[in-house]
Design a protein around this motif. Structure first.
Motif, mmCIF file in Angstrom:
data_model
loop_
_atom_site.group_PDB
_atom_site.id
_atom_site.type_symbol
_atom_site.label_atom_id
_atom_site.label_comp_id
_atom_site.label_asym_id
_atom_site.label_seq_id
_atom_site.Cartn_x
_atom_site.Cartn_y
_atom_site.Cartn_z
ATOM 1 N N SER A 1 -5.587 -0.922 -6.062
ATOM 2 C CA SER A 1 -6.278 0.316 -5.703
ATOM 3 C C SER A 1 -6.346 0.385 -4.183
ATOM 4 N N PHE A 2 -6.210 1.593 -3.640
ATOM 5 C CA PHE A 2 -6.107 1.752 -2.188
ATOM 6 C C PHE A 2 -6.818 3.014 -1.744
ATOM 7 N N MET A 3 -7.458 2.945 -0.572
ATOM 8 C CA MET A 3 -8.033 4.114 0.086
ATOM 9 C C MET A 3 -7.692 4.048 1.557
ATOM 10 N N ALA B 1 0.834 -1.203 0.000
ATOM 11 C CA ALA B 1 0.000 0.000 0.000
ATOM 12 C C ALA B 1 0.871 1.256 0.000
ATOM 13 N N ILE B 2 1.920 1.238 0.795
ATOM 14 C CA ILE B 2 2.833 2.387 0.864
ATOM 15 C C ILE B 2 3.527 2.590 -0.480
ATOM 16 N N LYS B 3 4.000 1.510 -1.085
ATOM 17 C CA LYS B 3 4.678 1.622 -2.387
ATOM 18 C C LYS B 3 3.739 2.181 -3.451
ATOM 19 N N LEU B 4 2.496 1.709 -3.468
ATOM 20 C CA LEU B 4 1.529 2.204 -4.448
ATOM 21 C C LEU B 4 1.269 3.691 -4.236
ATOM 22 N N ALA B 5 0.980 4.096 -3.008
ATOM 23 C CA ALA B 5 0.703 5.506 -2.728
ATOM 24 C C ALA B 5 1.920 6.383 -3.023
ATOM 25 N N ASP B 6 3.096 5.929 -2.663
ATOM 26 C CA ASP B 6 4.310 6.702 -2.954
ATOM 27 C C ASP B 6 4.520 6.864 -4.455
ATOM 28 N N ALA C 1 3.802 7.072 4.009
ATOM 29 C CA ALA C 1 3.711 6.403 5.313
ATOM 30 C C ALA C 1 4.155 7.335 6.429
ATOM 31 N N GLU C 2 5.115 8.201 6.166
ATOM 32 C CA GLU C 2 5.552 9.173 7.168
ATOM 33 C C GLU C 2 4.585 10.342 7.267
ATOM 34 N N LEU D 1 -11.876 9.655 8.179
ATOM 35 C CA LEU D 1 -11.106 10.507 7.285
ATOM 36 C C LEU D 1 -10.636 9.629 6.132
ATOM 37 N N LEU D 2 -10.841 10.091 4.901
ATOM 38 C CA LEU D 2 -10.462 9.325 3.720
ATOM 39 C C LEU D 2 -9.393 10.071 2.946
ATOM 40 N N GLY D 3 -8.318 9.385 2.597
ATOM 41 C CA GLY D 3 -7.256 9.998 1.805
ATOM 42 C C GLY D 3 -6.402 8.936 1.152
ATOM 43 N N GLN D 4 -5.335 9.379 0.499
ATOM 44 C CA GLN D 4 -4.409 8.489 -0.182
ATOM 45 C C GLN D 4 -5.134 7.585 -1.179
ATOM 46 N N VAL D 5 -6.147 8.134 -1.818
ATOM 47 C CA VAL D 5 -6.959 7.376 -2.777
ATOM 48 C C VAL D 5 -6.166 7.245 -4.076
ATOM 49 N N CYS D 6 -5.842 6.006 -4.441
ATOM 50 C CA CYS D 6 -5.021 5.823 -5.636
ATOM 51 C C CYS D 6 -5.277 4.462 -6.276
#
Length: 129
Positions: free
Chosen positions: A57-59, A15-20, A32-33, A77-82
């Motif tokens: 896909s991640f939320m 999940a971190i790799k995808l969002a990054d 992640a930080e 709270l919703l974020g990091q939608v990718c």
């Protein structure tokens, strides 16, 4: 076959790799930080779409309590939608958003705060303010 479900502890790295990859360049700190609760195994609220075991896909979903005067409102709270660019246009984000809304309804939360503005959010009853 697509599987929509909460991201498990051993999948947080994916999940971190995808969002990054979607939101960061090499000069920026990791998502992640910047958003540790979205990637928290302790909270285990974030939801993903998996295609043949791969997170596509991640939320990031974080529970919260909002206080307005004496009232306490349960919220998320919703974020990091990718979504991985190779998997866009296949409805994964919509499926994950549907799972997010069901999760929030089951939890009894009153509000969902969303970071960003997309038609995906409007289709699910979100309003800008």
């Amino acid at each position: 076959m697509t599987e929509i479900r909460p991201v498990e502890r051993l999948e947080w790295g994916d999940a971190i790799k995808l969002a990054d990859r979607i939101f960061r360049d090499q000069e920026q700190t990791s998502m992640a930080e910047a958003f540790p609760y979205s990637f928290s195994g302790a909270l285990s609220q974030s939801i993903g779409a998996f295609e043949q075991g791969r997170l596509v896909s991640f939320m990031g979903l974080v529970p919260a309590v909002m206080q307005v005067g004496p009232a306490r409102l349960h919220a998320f709270l919703l974020g990091q939608v990718c979504t991985d660019p190779a998997f866009r246009g296949k409805g994964y984000a919509s499926q994950v958003m549907d799972a997010v809304v069901r999760h929030i309804d089951r939890s009894g939360a009153s509000l969902l705060y969303v970071s960003g503005s997309r038609s995906l959010y409007e289709r699910n009853g979100c309003f800008s303010f």
